[in-house]
Design a protein around this motif. Structure first.
Motif, PDB file in Angstrom:
ATOM      1  N   LEU A  39     -29.184  33.947  14.928  1.00  0.00           N
ATOM      2  CA  LEU A  39     -29.228  32.620  14.322  1.00  0.00           C
ATOM      3  C   LEU A  39     -27.987  32.308  13.486  1.00  0.00           C
ATOM      4  O   LEU A  39     -27.236  33.193  13.087  1.00  0.00           O
ATOM      5  N   ASP A  40     -27.839  31.020  13.234  1.00  0.00           N
ATOM      6  CA  ASP A  40     -26.781  30.540  12.348  1.00  0.00           C
ATOM      7  C   ASP A  40     -27.275  29.257  11.690  1.00  0.00           C
ATOM      8  O   ASP A  40     -28.070  28.513  12.280  1.00  0.00           O
ATOM      9  N   THR A  41     -26.822  29.005  10.477  1.00  0.00           N
ATOM     10  CA  THR A  41     -27.155  27.755   9.794  1.00  0.00           C
ATOM     11  C   THR A  41     -25.875  27.021   9.406  1.00  0.00           C
ATOM     12  O   THR A  41     -24.865  27.653   9.081  1.00  0.00           O
ATOM     13  N   GLU A  42     -25.922  25.705   9.469  1.00  0.00           N
ATOM     14  CA  GLU A  42     -24.875  24.871   8.892  1.00  0.00           C
ATOM     15  C   GLU A  42     -25.475  24.218   7.654  1.00  0.00           C
ATOM     16  O   GLU A  42     -26.607  23.714   7.696  1.00  0.00           O
ATOM     17  N   THR A  43     -24.748  24.230   6.558  1.00  0.00           N
ATOM     18  CA  THR A  43     -25.308  23.800   5.277  1.00  0.00           C
ATOM     19  C   THR A  43     -24.378  22.823   4.566  1.00  0.00           C
ATOM     20  O   THR A  43     -23.213  22.650   4.944  1.00  0.00           O
ATOM     21  N   ALA A 120     -27.669  37.879  12.296  1.00  0.00           N
ATOM     22  CA  ALA A 120     -26.747  36.815  11.877  1.00  0.00           C
ATOM     23  C   ALA A 120     -25.458  37.445  11.390  1.00  0.00           C
ATOM     24  O   ALA A 120     -25.407  38.649  11.102  1.00  0.00           O
ATOM     25  N   HIS A 121     -24.410  36.638  11.318  1.00  0.00           N
ATOM     26  CA  HIS A 121     -23.134  37.120  10.789  1.00  0.00           C
ATOM     27  C   HIS A 121     -23.057  36.755   9.315  1.00  0.00           C
ATOM     28  O   HIS A 121     -23.226  35.597   8.950  1.00  0.00           O
ATOM     29  N   TYR A 169     -15.250  41.161   7.925  1.00  0.00           N
ATOM     30  CA  TYR A 169     -14.776  40.459   9.107  1.00  0.00           C
ATOM     31  C   TYR A 169     -15.469  39.110   9.241  1.00  0.00           C
ATOM     32  O   TYR A 169     -16.685  39.009   9.122  1.00  0.00           O
ATOM     33  N   SER A 170     -14.691  38.076   9.517  1.00  0.00           N
ATOM     34  CA  SER A 170     -15.268  36.762   9.784  1.00  0.00           C
ATOM     35  C   SER A 170     -15.754  36.718  11.235  1.00  0.00           C
ATOM     36  O   SER A 170     -15.413  37.580  12.054  1.00  0.00           O
TER      37      SER A 170
END
Length: 221
Positions: A39-43, A120-121, A169-170
């Protein structure tokens, strides 16, 4: 005598009870038998208290296969928008015509993830923001086990003596080093997919892809 915890649990909404029930099932021993939700979220920003989730993107992975057709993308209606973060994710207030309320989004998200292992990262941020959403709804924190692709990937570099163990690390670093396209970078769905591919490739580097045990992934530091 009924405990205070049980009384409180009985007051939770049905969707949370259905989610909790999934954790009566024990996770399989081997990695390839487990379901992972990447998963990933944009906030609106990076403050757990003040900022809000605008979008959640997720894909499922099982038996080393990403279920692209079962991907999840949820937009959440928000009144608050930060011009600085809009430059990154491109989500603006006028995009929210078909967005869900925070509770509607959480209901859909919990039904999607069930008791899967979450990936998630820089996972602490995404999980932290989701837990804040749950807190605003009067609910406990997520119960799922969580893996961080940054930690897993960094372990492959340490083993190769390429970097020191403190480097962060990005997701762009992973994409570049693992030769992954970033054309959909900075969308929740796109970043979830990049993270999923990174996770698969990192498992291979850790020699954990084939019949590795799930518990060993949680020992990686």
């Amino acid at each position: 005598m009924i405990s205070l915890f049980k009384k409180k649990s009985e007051n939770y909404p049905d969707y949370w009870k259905r989610y909790e029930e999934k954790f009566q099932e024990k996770l399989p021993e081997y990695i390839d038998e487990n379901t992972f939700v990447i998963l990933d979220t944009e906030t609106t920003g990076f403050d757990f208290e003040k900022d809000r989730i605008l979008c959640i993107g997720a894909v499922t992975l099982k038996d080393n296969t990403i279920a692209i057709t079962d991907a999840l993308e949820i937009y959440i209606h928000q009144e608050k928008f930060n011009p600085e973060t809009v430059k990154i994710h491109g989500i603006i207030k006028n995009d929210a015509a078909y967005a869900l309320t925070e509770e509607e989004a959480i209901i859909k998200f919990l039904a999607y993830i069930e008791n899967a292992v979450l990936v998630a990262h820089h996972a602490n941020f995404d999980i932290g923001m989701l837990n804040q959403s749950l807190k605003r709804l009067g609910l406990p924190k997520l119960k799922n086990k969580v893996l961080d692709t940054m930690v897993l990937y960094r372990a492959t570099r340490i083993t190769s003596n390429l970097i020191d163990k403190e480097k962060h690390y990005s997701l762009d670093d992973l994409a570049e080093n693992l030769n992954i396209s970033v054309k959909d970078r900075h969308t929740a769905a796109g970043d979830a997919m990049i993270t999923a591919i990174s996770f698969l490739k990192t498992l291979t580097k850790l020699n954990k892809k084939d019949r590795g045990k799930l518990k060993d992934l949680f020992k990686v530091r």
